[in-house]
Design a protein around this motif. Sequence first.
Motif, PDB file in Angstrom:
ATOM      1  N   GLN A  63       1.826  -4.116   5.008  1.00 53.21           N
ATOM      2  CA  GLN A  63       1.355  -4.361   4.376  1.00 53.21           C
ATOM      3  C   GLN A  63       1.415  -3.707   2.532  1.00 53.21           C
ATOM      4  O   GLN A  63       1.126  -4.469   1.723  1.00 53.21           O
ATOM      5  CB  GLN A  63      -0.394  -4.310   5.106  1.00 53.21           C
ATOM      6  CG  GLN A  63      -0.325  -5.054   5.479  1.00 53.21           C
ATOM      7  CD  GLN A  63      -0.229  -6.757   6.509  1.00 53.21           C
ATOM      8  OE1 GLN A  63      -1.023  -7.342   5.474  1.00 53.21           O
ATOM      9  NE2 GLN A  63       0.460  -6.951   7.301  1.00 53.21           N
ATOM     10  N   ALA A  64       2.038  -2.815   2.935  1.00 53.34           N
ATOM     11  CA  ALA A  64       1.545  -1.846   1.110  1.00 53.34           C
ATOM     12  C   ALA A  64       2.368  -2.598  -0.306  1.00 53.34           C
ATOM     13  O   ALA A  64       1.632  -2.593  -0.509  1.00 53.34           O
ATOM     14  CB  ALA A  64       2.200  -0.709   1.583  1.00 53.34           C
ATOM     15  N   ALA A  65       3.544  -3.541   0.448  1.00 50.13           N
ATOM     16  CA  ALA A  65       3.677  -4.247  -0.747  1.00 50.13           C
ATOM     17  C   ALA A  65       3.381  -4.568  -1.577  1.00 50.13           C
ATOM     18  O   ALA A  65       3.115  -4.736  -2.615  1.00 50.13           O
ATOM     19  CB  ALA A  65       5.295  -4.242  -0.340  1.00 50.13           C
ATOM     20  N   GLU A  66       2.586  -5.742  -0.418  1.00 48.53           N
ATOM     21  CA  GLU A  66       1.530  -6.901  -1.182  1.00 48.53           C
ATOM     22  C   GLU A  66       0.961  -6.519  -1.882  1.00 48.53           C
ATOM     23  O   GLU A  66       0.221  -6.598  -2.981  1.00 48.53           O
ATOM     24  CB  GLU A  66       0.868  -7.645  -0.248  1.00 48.53           C
ATOM     25  CG  GLU A  66       0.937  -8.667   0.019  1.00 48.53           C
ATOM     26  CD  GLU A  66       2.046  -9.583  -0.586  1.00 48.53           C
ATOM     27  OE1 GLU A  66       2.248 -10.335  -1.078  1.00 48.53           O
ATOM     28  OE2 GLU A  66       3.095  -9.924   0.064  1.00 48.53           O
ATOM     29  N   ARG A  67      -0.321  -4.946  -1.491  1.00 50.01           N
ATOM     30  CA  ARG A  67      -1.071  -4.898  -2.317  1.00 50.01           C
ATOM     31  C   ARG A  67      -0.944  -3.486  -3.490  1.00 50.01           C
ATOM     32  O   ARG A  67      -1.457  -4.192  -4.160  1.00 50.01           O
ATOM     33  CB  ARG A  67      -1.690  -3.623  -0.857  1.00 50.01           C
ATOM     34  CG  ARG A  67      -2.878  -3.974   0.168  1.00 50.01           C
ATOM     35  CD  ARG A  67      -3.544  -3.561   0.795  1.00 50.01           C
ATOM     36  NE  ARG A  67      -3.174  -1.244   0.437  1.00 50.01           N
ATOM     37  CZ  ARG A  67      -3.036  -1.285   1.809  1.00 50.01           C
ATOM     38  NH1 ARG A  67      -2.323  -2.170   3.081  1.00 50.01           N
ATOM     39  NH2 ARG A  67      -2.359  -0.153   2.091  1.00 50.01           N
ATOM     40  N   LEU A  68      -0.095  -3.332  -3.388  1.00 51.47           N
ATOM     41  CA  LEU A  68       0.768  -2.340  -4.491  1.00 51.47           C
ATOM     42  C   LEU A  68       0.999  -3.510  -5.410  1.00 51.47           C
ATOM     43  O   LEU A  68       0.461  -3.286  -7.289  1.00 51.47           O
ATOM     44  CB  LEU A  68       1.693  -0.964  -3.957  1.00 51.47           C
ATOM     45  CG  LEU A  68       0.965  -0.239  -3.524  1.00 51.47           C
ATOM     46  CD1 LEU A  68       2.269   0.876  -3.264  1.00 51.47           C
ATOM     47  CD2 LEU A  68       0.268   0.453  -3.754  1.00 51.47           C
ATOM     48  N   ALA A  69       1.286  -4.343  -5.186  1.00 50.31           N
ATOM     49  CA  ALA A  69       1.431  -5.353  -6.241  1.00 50.31           C
ATOM     50  C   ALA A  69       0.682  -6.048  -7.577  1.00 50.31           C
ATOM     51  O   ALA A  69       0.779  -6.146  -7.812  1.00 50.31           O
ATOM     52  CB  ALA A  69       2.504  -6.440  -5.678  1.00 50.31           C
ATOM     53  N   LYS A  70      -0.267  -6.319  -5.564  1.00 51.48           N
ATOM     54  CA  LYS A  70      -1.452  -6.613  -6.893  1.00 51.48           C
ATOM     55  C   LYS A  70      -2.172  -6.231  -7.372  1.00 51.48           C
ATOM     56  O   LYS A  70      -3.062  -6.209  -8.308  1.00 51.48           O
ATOM     57  CB  LYS A  70      -2.457  -7.420  -5.129  1.00 51.48           C
ATOM     58  CG  LYS A  70      -3.833  -8.415  -5.862  1.00 51.48           C
ATOM     59  CD  LYS A  70      -4.496  -8.431  -4.654  1.00 51.48           C
ATOM     60  CE  LYS A  70      -5.139  -9.392  -4.864  1.00 51.48           C
ATOM     61  NZ  LYS A  70      -6.467  -8.826  -5.303  1.00 51.48           N
ATOM     62  N   LYS A  71      -2.087  -4.760  -7.343  1.00 49.80           N
ATOM     63  CA  LYS A  71      -2.857  -3.620  -7.562  1.00 49.80           C
ATOM     64  C   LYS A  71      -1.918  -3.629  -9.003  1.00 49.80           C
ATOM     65  O   LYS A  71      -2.953  -3.375  -9.602  1.00 49.80           O
ATOM     66  CB  LYS A  71      -2.700  -2.486  -6.937  1.00 49.80           C
ATOM     67  CG  LYS A  71      -3.741  -1.206  -7.764  1.00 49.80           C
ATOM     68  CD  LYS A  71      -4.526  -0.329  -6.981  1.00 49.80           C
ATOM     69  CE  LYS A  71      -4.848   0.908  -7.573  1.00 49.80           C
ATOM     70  NZ  LYS A  71      -5.377   2.143  -6.525  1.00 49.80           N
ATOM     71  N   ILE A  72      -0.897  -3.518  -9.363  1.00 48.31           N
ATOM     72  CA  ILE A  72      -0.097  -2.941 -10.129  1.00 48.31           C
ATOM     73  C   ILE A  72      -0.542  -3.935 -11.455  1.00 48.31           C
ATOM     74  O   ILE A  72      -0.633  -4.114 -12.712  1.00 48.31           O
ATOM     75  CB  ILE A  72       1.414  -3.354  -9.770  1.00 48.31           C
ATOM     76  CG1 ILE A  72       1.982  -1.780  -9.335  1.00 48.31           C
ATOM     77  CG2 ILE A  72       1.861  -3.478 -11.238  1.00 48.31           C
ATOM     78  CD1 ILE A  72       2.864  -2.148  -8.625  1.00 48.31           C
TER      79      ILE A  72
END
Length: 107
Positions: A63-72
């Motif tokens: 799930q990390a890519a999705e979460r980090l994209a949002k956080k960026i």
Amino acid sequence: MKKVWITLAAASVLLPGAALAGTAADMQALADKNGCFSCHGMQSKLVGPGFAEVAAKYKGDSQAAERLAKKIREGGKGVWGPVPMPPHGNLGEGDAKKLAEWVLNVG
Ligand code: HEC
């Protein structure tokens, strides 16, 4: 020769609408263009965590890519310390996702 290739890769990032192959050089150029390196080192912490540290932290997290994209794009704090990452709302969802995936693969 390598230099020429990197210049070409950087140029393709700057051309609006140019298809990004997503190679390491393309991604470094994209990160550079968006100012990521003023706060992040590839390996070690500057203001924010080194990208290799981020990759190690989320290894195996699908799930990390999705979460980090949002956080960026939206910014946030509290995961690595009290200093917040400012939002990068000018970054398209596609580019944010590509950057997140790239960061997760920095070794
Ligand atoms: C003004 C400084 C600054 C800039 C510019 C910046 N960051 Fe960050 N970044 C931070 C800080 C500080 C953190 C730690 C936030 C936290 O502790 O939750 C962070 C965290 C991160 C994380 C990990 C988030 C998490 O929840 O673990 C990623 C991935 C990331 N940044 C990518 C980027 C990318 C890609 C760019 C360029 C588009 C960028 N950053 C630009 C300061 C910055």
